[in-house]
Motif scaffolding. Sequence first.
Motif, PDB file in Angstrom:
ATOM      1  N   GLY A 150      61.595  19.489  70.650  1.00 53.42           N
ATOM      2  CA  GLY A 150      60.482  19.172  69.765  1.00 53.42           C
ATOM      3  C   GLY A 150      59.581  20.350  69.455  1.00 53.42           C
ATOM      4  N   GLN A 151      59.758  21.463  70.173  1.00 57.08           N
ATOM      5  CA  GLN A 151      58.921  22.623  69.890  1.00 57.08           C
ATOM      6  C   GLN A 151      59.444  23.392  68.658  1.00 57.08           C
ATOM      7  OE1 GLN A 151      58.786  24.650  73.826  1.00 57.08           O
ATOM      8  NE2 GLN A 151      56.563  24.225  73.781  1.00 57.08           N
ATOM      9  N   THR A 152      58.577  24.230  68.103  1.00 58.59           N
ATOM     10  CA  THR A 152      58.921  25.036  66.919  1.00 58.59           C
ATOM     11  C   THR A 152      58.656  26.503  67.222  1.00 58.59           C
ATOM     12  OG1 THR A 152      56.711  24.930  65.941  1.00 58.59           O
ATOM     13  CG2 THR A 152      58.264  23.152  65.379  1.00 58.59           C
ATOM     14  N   ALA A 153      59.193  27.361  66.349  1.00 55.29           N
ATOM     15  CA  ALA A 153      58.872  28.793  66.433  1.00 55.29           C
ATOM     16  C   ALA A 153      57.559  29.040  65.687  1.00 55.29           C
ATOM     17  CB  ALA A 153      59.986  29.615  65.820  1.00 55.29           C
ATOM     18  N   LYS A 154      56.564  29.569  66.389  1.00 59.11           N
ATOM     19  CA  LYS A 154      55.232  29.764  65.801  1.00 59.11           C
ATOM     20  C   LYS A 154      54.745  31.162  66.151  1.00 59.11           C
ATOM     21  CE  LYS A 154      52.387  26.284  65.817  1.00 59.11           C
ATOM     22  NZ  LYS A 154      51.406  25.241  66.224  1.00 59.11           N
ATOM     23  N   TRP A 155      54.160  31.850  65.176  1.00 58.21           N
ATOM     24  CA  TRP A 155      53.626  33.208  65.390  1.00 58.21           C
ATOM     25  C   TRP A 155      52.339  33.102  66.175  1.00 58.21           C
ATOM     26  CZ3 TRP A 155      55.679  37.810  64.907  1.00 58.21           C
ATOM     27  CH2 TRP A 155      54.877  38.948  64.930  1.00 58.21           C
ATOM     28  N   ASN A 156      52.303  33.786  67.330  1.00 59.10           N
ATOM     29  CA  ASN A 156      51.128  33.677  68.204  1.00 59.10           C
ATOM     30  C   ASN A 156      50.129  34.799  68.000  1.00 59.10           C
ATOM     31  OD1 ASN A 156      52.275  35.905  69.437  1.00 59.10           O
ATOM     32  ND2 ASN A 156      52.887  34.811  71.307  1.00 59.10           N
ATOM     33  N   GLY A 157      50.360  35.620  67.009  1.00 59.71           N
ATOM     34  CA  GLY A 157      49.453  36.729  66.739  1.00 59.71           C
ATOM     35  C   GLY A 157      50.094  38.071  67.012  1.00 59.71           C
ATOM     36  N   SER A 158      51.149  38.077  67.833  1.00 53.69           N
ATOM     37  CA  SER A 158      51.830  39.338  68.129  1.00 53.69           C
ATOM     38  C   SER A 158      53.347  39.183  68.109  1.00 53.69           C
ATOM     39  CB  SER A 158      51.395  39.873  69.505  1.00 53.69           C
ATOM     40  OG  SER A 158      51.723  38.933  70.519  1.00 53.69           O
ATOM     41  N   ALA A 159      53.825  37.928  68.255  1.00 53.40           N
ATOM     42  CA  ALA A 159      55.277  37.703  68.248  1.00 53.40           C
ATOM     43  C   ALA A 159      55.568  36.237  67.966  1.00 53.40           C
ATOM     44  CB  ALA A 159      55.884  38.118  69.591  1.00 53.40           C
ATOM     45  N   TRP A 160      56.844  35.961  67.634  1.00 57.21           N
ATOM     46  CA  TRP A 160      57.260  34.575  67.479  1.00 57.21           C
ATOM     47  C   TRP A 160      57.489  33.996  68.882  1.00 57.21           C
ATOM     48  CZ3 TRP A 160      56.954  32.023  63.066  1.00 57.21           C
ATOM     49  CH2 TRP A 160      56.925  32.744  61.858  1.00 57.21           C
ATOM     50  N   ALA A 161      56.984  32.753  69.099  1.00 56.80           N
ATOM     51  CA  ALA A 161      57.110  32.123  70.431  1.00 56.80           C
ATOM     52  C   ALA A 161      57.258  30.616  70.267  1.00 56.80           C
ATOM     53  CB  ALA A 161      55.891  32.463  71.285  1.00 56.80           C
ATOM     54  N   CYS A 162      57.756  29.950  71.322  1.00 57.53           N
ATOM     55  CA  CYS A 162      57.896  28.489  71.287  1.00 57.53           C
ATOM     56  C   CYS A 162      56.522  27.856  71.364  1.00 57.53           C
ATOM     57  CB  CYS A 162      58.740  28.018  72.484  1.00 57.53           C
ATOM     58  SG  CYS A 162      60.431  28.651  72.440  1.00 57.53           S
ATOM     59  N   ALA A 163      56.293  26.808  70.558  1.00 52.97           N
ATOM     60  CA  ALA A 163      54.996  26.117  70.552  1.00 52.97           C
ATOM     61  C   ALA A 163      55.212  24.691  70.090  1.00 52.97           C
ATOM     62  CB  ALA A 163      54.021  26.847  69.651  1.00 52.97           C
ATOM     63  N   ASP A 164      54.228  23.810  70.462  1.00 54.27           N
ATOM     64  CA  ASP A 164      54.323  22.403  70.080  1.00 54.27           C
ATOM     65  C   ASP A 164      54.155  22.268  68.578  1.00 54.27           C
ATOM     66  OD1 ASP A 164      54.701  21.606  72.680  1.00 54.27           O
ATOM     67  OD2 ASP A 164      52.536  21.391  73.078  1.00 54.27           O
ATOM     68  N   ASP A 165      54.794  21.247  67.996  1.00 53.71           N
ATOM     69  CA  ASP A 165      54.687  20.949  66.558  1.00 53.71           C
ATOM     70  C   ASP A 165      53.492  20.038  66.375  1.00 53.71           C
ATOM     71  OD1 ASP A 165      55.003  20.470  63.917  1.00 53.71           O
ATOM     72  OD2 ASP A 165      56.866  19.317  64.102  1.00 53.71           O
ATOM     73  N   ASN A 166      52.305  20.656  66.108  1.00 52.34           N
ATOM     74  CA  ASN A 166      51.059  19.893  66.012  1.00 52.34           C
ATOM     75  C   ASN A 166      50.939  19.199  64.664  1.00 52.34           C
ATOM     76  OD1 ASN A 166      50.191  20.705  68.585  1.00 52.34           O
ATOM     77  ND2 ASN A 166      49.339  22.622  67.746  1.00 52.34           N
ATOM     78  N   ASP A 167      51.031  17.876  64.600  1.00 50.18           N
ATOM     79  CA  ASP A 167      50.832  17.078  63.382  1.00 50.18           C
ATOM     80  C   ASP A 167      49.671  16.159  63.669  1.00 50.18           C
ATOM     81  OD1 ASP A 167      50.873  15.591  61.124  1.00 50.18           O
ATOM     82  OD2 ASP A 167      52.858  14.695  61.442  1.00 50.18           O
TER      83      ASP A 167
END
Length: 404
Positions: free
Chosen positions: A82-99
Amino acid sequence: GAIVDADVNAAAAIAIGKLATTGVLGANVIVSSIAANAVYNSAILDNAVTSAKIADGTIIAADIALSTISLDRLNQSGCASGQTAKWNGSAWACADDNDTNTTYLADGQSLQLTGNTFSALPSSVTLQGNLFNGSSQLVQLNGTGYLPALNGSLLTDLAPGNVANGTLGAGVIVSSVGANGVRPGSILAGAIVDADINSAAAIAISKLAGTGILGADVIASSIAVHAVYAAAIKDEAVSSAKIADGAIIAADIAMSTISLDRLNQSGCTSGQIAKWNGSAWACGEDTATGDISVSTITIAGNLIATPAATTVSAGATLIVTGAFMQVHNTNLGAVTLSGSPLLSNGTAGQVLVLQGDSDIRPVKVPSSGNIRLLGGVSFNLADHETLTLVYDGTYWTEISRSVN
């Protein structure tokens, strides 16, 4: 086929041009046998480059064709379900899909919602509010579609075609006018003064008016050499001071225009005349010499013919030099005129008196050639004997003779 590997020197360095251009190198050819950067694209067999041949970290974004990486090629990279690839400010990382299921509402002032469609209200169409034409406000056209009265001093890049005709204000500076942008019709009549004309302008003659008079202060250097033509010189403008001394020659003087009162005295005294002295005109006495042609001549007094002593040579023509000639020959004894002609020709009507001046050197005049004597009888000119002749245009004819 006679040359084998052992026949080739280890340092032979066989030229590339000696190698065949087709074929496959054997599996035992080692890397050191291939020059650096010598394996080109077409030399590599399709699918020959395997993962093992590619150095780790070598592939960069530019090496990957666009839209070619499918999702099944992506590594899980530690993401949970259920996680997505999201840019954290310095790199792409796994993160929750916030809807968050956020609900947006229209305020009804500047934005309205009709069904599922948002639209701006006509009364409120800008983020700057409904105030115009002030500081930090939008500009609103007037009722005729024109701009309102505003300060346009900061306007730039106005195309000449979008500027209305008219007169620029006195405060418009030179830098506001484009190069070569001033047209003839834009210059106020009489506005250009001397200071506005460049000292090196070299204004073409064709730009000058064809009529008018140059001012008295125009200096000679302003007029081209030989540029002043006859019609440009005002009548009576050339005074004596303008004519260089000695410049007037005969060709400059019109025929029959110099009156006697224009002649300088030149040192002549009363009664003298201008007489050619052989090299120049000079003052001389008024004495008549030479031929005079008149219809009637009246002499009050004596007519005197100055005798001219002449020596006659055998075989030579006797040259007539005066009206009264005294003749003798160069040798003892008589000599007969025998030249051709006997006597030089005269002028019709001319009278000649010949007189002998020696009994021992007499001159005999024959009746022959251009001499015609009375009865065809020759005459011997001894001392004081005379022969008078007249010239008729062809012959010297005897008038009289005397034996004294």
